[in-house]
Scaffold this motif. Structure first.
Motif, short mmCIF file in Angstrom:
data_model
loop_
_atom_site.label_atom_id
_atom_site.label_comp_id
_atom_site.label_asym_id
_atom_site.label_seq_id
_atom_site.Cartn_x
_atom_site.Cartn_y
_atom_site.Cartn_z
N UNK A 62 -1.93 0.25 -9.59
CA UNK A 62 -2.24 0.25 -8.37
C UNK A 62 -3.63 -0.21 -8.69
N UNK A 63 -4.14 0.17 -9.30
CA UNK A 63 -5.73 -0.02 -10.12
C UNK A 63 -5.28 -1.69 -9.56
N UNK A 64 -5.02 -2.43 -10.07
CA UNK A 64 -5.07 -3.53 -9.82
C UNK A 64 -5.27 -3.86 -7.93
N UNK B 282 0.46 -1.28 -0.19
CA UNK B 282 0.25 -0.05 -0.21
C UNK B 282 1.26 1.17 0.73
N UNK B 283 1.89 1.58 0.80
CA UNK B 283 2.63 2.27 0.87
C UNK B 283 3.67 2.60 -0.81
N UNK C 32 -8.09 -5.57 -6.18
CA UNK C 32 -7.41 -7.45 -5.33
C UNK C 32 -7.96 -7.58 -4.01
N UNK C 33 -7.75 -6.03 -3.00
CA UNK C 33 -8.20 -5.94 -1.89
C UNK C 33 -9.61 -6.14 -1.85
N UNK D 114 -8.29 -6.31 7.94
CA UNK D 114 -9.85 -6.85 8.68
C UNK D 114 -10.01 -7.83 8.21
N UNK D 115 -9.84 -8.12 6.90
CA UNK D 115 -9.79 -9.05 5.87
C UNK D 115 -8.77 -10.42 6.59
#
Ligand code: FES
Lengths: 260, 107, 116
Positions: free
Chosen positions: C21-23, B59-60, C27-28, B100-101
């Motif tokens: 990034x879009x993927x 994420x970072x 995905x999340x 959380x997931x």
């Protein structure tokens, strides 16, 4: 060059733009008879004096030291005065010449370099010498000279600046020319303010905005390496206080002969 | 320069995490992922830690990268403070959601 | 526009980066189904493990592999001062990512055809 080549006529395709009459730049062809050793700048002179006096470009020294004649020749930025035309003739007997990319065109090959000089001044390109200047001369060791990688040979022609894709997007970026100069001053043992300089280049519009595209190296007509300079600044910026202390220590011995 | 450093260190972390992730998720059987498969893997604490760290670094890296891509445009460069905060908030929210997931596989 | 190998590598890095990034966020969201229970998770994961998505996975692999190798290239250049070898490194990354994508893609197809 063979005799045939001497007789050869090439097409010089020039990007023309006159702000008084044109809305958009357009290409114009000229026929030029080559002579041995003719450079691109010679060809432009030939056109300007004998064919079309309205062709506009900057030049001054004609031997690659003033940096006025940087242009976009066959898709590469280089100095017109040090590029033999024979090397640039393409398969269709044409040489294409345009102004430096990514900069506002004033007329034909003349571009507005305001941002170039503004960014240059931001890094304080001048030397900030120590207070106690040695009686005779500053002494530098061979290693210290080598570490500069000839960066002092930069002639500020703008070839690297206008080849940089980041400059194409964002004129707030310092640019390879300013960073190369900052590198030169930071590594110069005579300079007293390396930490301040490193502070300037490590801001958001400094070394971090370089995306290692390498166009500046390929463009430099003096064979310098701005990317290497930027990488070095990146490393030094992480330890600027330490670096400045080492510099102060070094300057206590400016007078003394270099131990060999 | 801070963004740049974050980008570099998260990149190095990702080289490790992503290789592990790709190999174990896609090139080692079972190939069809179901709830039970993931639950079995995440029942070991090591995998949980790896996945949490992986989530954070990815994420970072993603948001630092997006921030750099966007601020490369001169018009966005002037709003870089706001954009930086927006990226940080997105990282935090997405991290909470992702964590959380990972926790959801406990049940 | 000033094109060169460096420019192409930068463009590809950006495009693959934005795509990833879009993927990542998709995905999340997909695995976020676990928050709504086992059935929802299994249903959503079944939906994204059909053959057509497997083909997308090869494109994804290409983006990941190129982006990663390009990153390694930049790390090498930074830490080992390799700016003089920029062209060689560019082509090395290009060829290595092609080979890895091909190998990984064939593996994905093989697994898919075996009904994995
Ligand atoms: S005319 Fe001076 S550098 Fe070309």
């Amino acid at each position: 060059m063979s005799n045939n080549d001497i007789q050869r006529t090439v097409t010089v395709r020039i990007q023309r733009f006159n702000p008084d009459v044109d809305k958009k730049p357009h290409m114009q062809d000229y026929q030029v008879k080559m002579w041995p050793g003719m450079t691109i700048l010679d060809a432009l002179h030939e056109i300007k004096t004998h064919q079309d006096g309205s062709v506009t470009y900057r030049r001054s020294c004609r031997h690659g030291i003033c940096g006025s004649c940087a242009m976009h020749i066959n898709g590469r930025n280089t100095l017109a005065c040090k590029t033999p035309i024979i090397n640039e003739v393409q398969k269709n007997d044409t040489v294409t010449i345009g102004p430096l990319p990514y900069l506002p065109v004033i007329k034909d090959m003349v571009v507005d370099r305001t941002s170039f000089w503004e960014q240059y001044l931001r890094v304080k390109p001048w030397l900030l010498p120590p207070n106690d200047i040695p009686e005779k001369e500053f002494r530098m060791s061979q290693e210290e000279v080598d570490a500069l990688h000839d960066a002092e040979a930069c002639i500020m022609c703008g070839a690297c600046y206008s080849s940089c894709a980041v400059i194409g997007l964002n004129k707030k970026y310092l640019g390879p020319h300013a960073l190369l100069k900052a590198f030169l001053r930071v590594l110069d043992p005579r300079d007293t303010a390396p930490a301040e300089r490193l502070e300037i280049v490590s801001q958001a519009d400094g070394v971090a905005r370089c995306h290692t595209i390498f166009n500046c190296i390929d463009a430099c007509p003096k064979g310098l390496n701005p990317t290497q300079a930027i990488e070095t600044l990146r490393k030094l910026a992480q330890k600027r206080q330490k670096y400045e202390e080492a510099r102060r220590e070094r300057q206590k011995h400016l007078n003394e002969p270099i131990p060999s | 320069m801070l963004t740049f450093k974050i980008q570099r260190w998260s990149a190095i972390a990702l080289l490790f995490f992503l290789t592990v992730h790709m190999i174990f998720m896609h090139y080692v059987p079972p190939f069809h992922i179901t709830f039970d498969v993931v639950q079995a893997r995440l029942s070991t604490p090591t995998w949980k830690i790896i996945d949490i760290l992986f989530l954070f670094s990815v994420l970072v890296h993603a948001m630092a990268g997006s921030y750099q891509v966007i601020t490369d445009f001169e018009s966005a460069f002037n709003y870089r403070k706001a954009l930086a905060w927006a990226s940080i908030i997105i990282v935090i929210l997405a991290f909470i959601y992702g964590a959380k997931t990972i926790w959801a596989f406990q049940l | 526009m000033y094109t060169s190998t460096g420019f192409i590598s930068w463009l590809l890095r950006r495009i693959s980066g934005v795509a990833l990034v879009l993927y990542l966020f998709t995905h999340l969201w997909v695995i976020g189904a676990a928050n709504s229970g086992t059935q929802v998770f299994n249903a959503r994961l079944d939906a994204v493990q059909t053959p057509i998505f497997k083909l997308f996975e090869i494109a994804l692999l290409a983006a990941v592999v190129y982006h990663a190798l390009d990153g390694i290239r930049l790390l090498l250049i930074h830490y080992f001062d390799l700016t003089e070898y920029r062209k060689t490194l560019f082509w090395a990354v290009f060829i290595a990512s092609a080979i890895l994508t091909l190998a990984g893609g064939i593996a994905i197809l093989a697994i898919m055809l075996n009904g994995g």
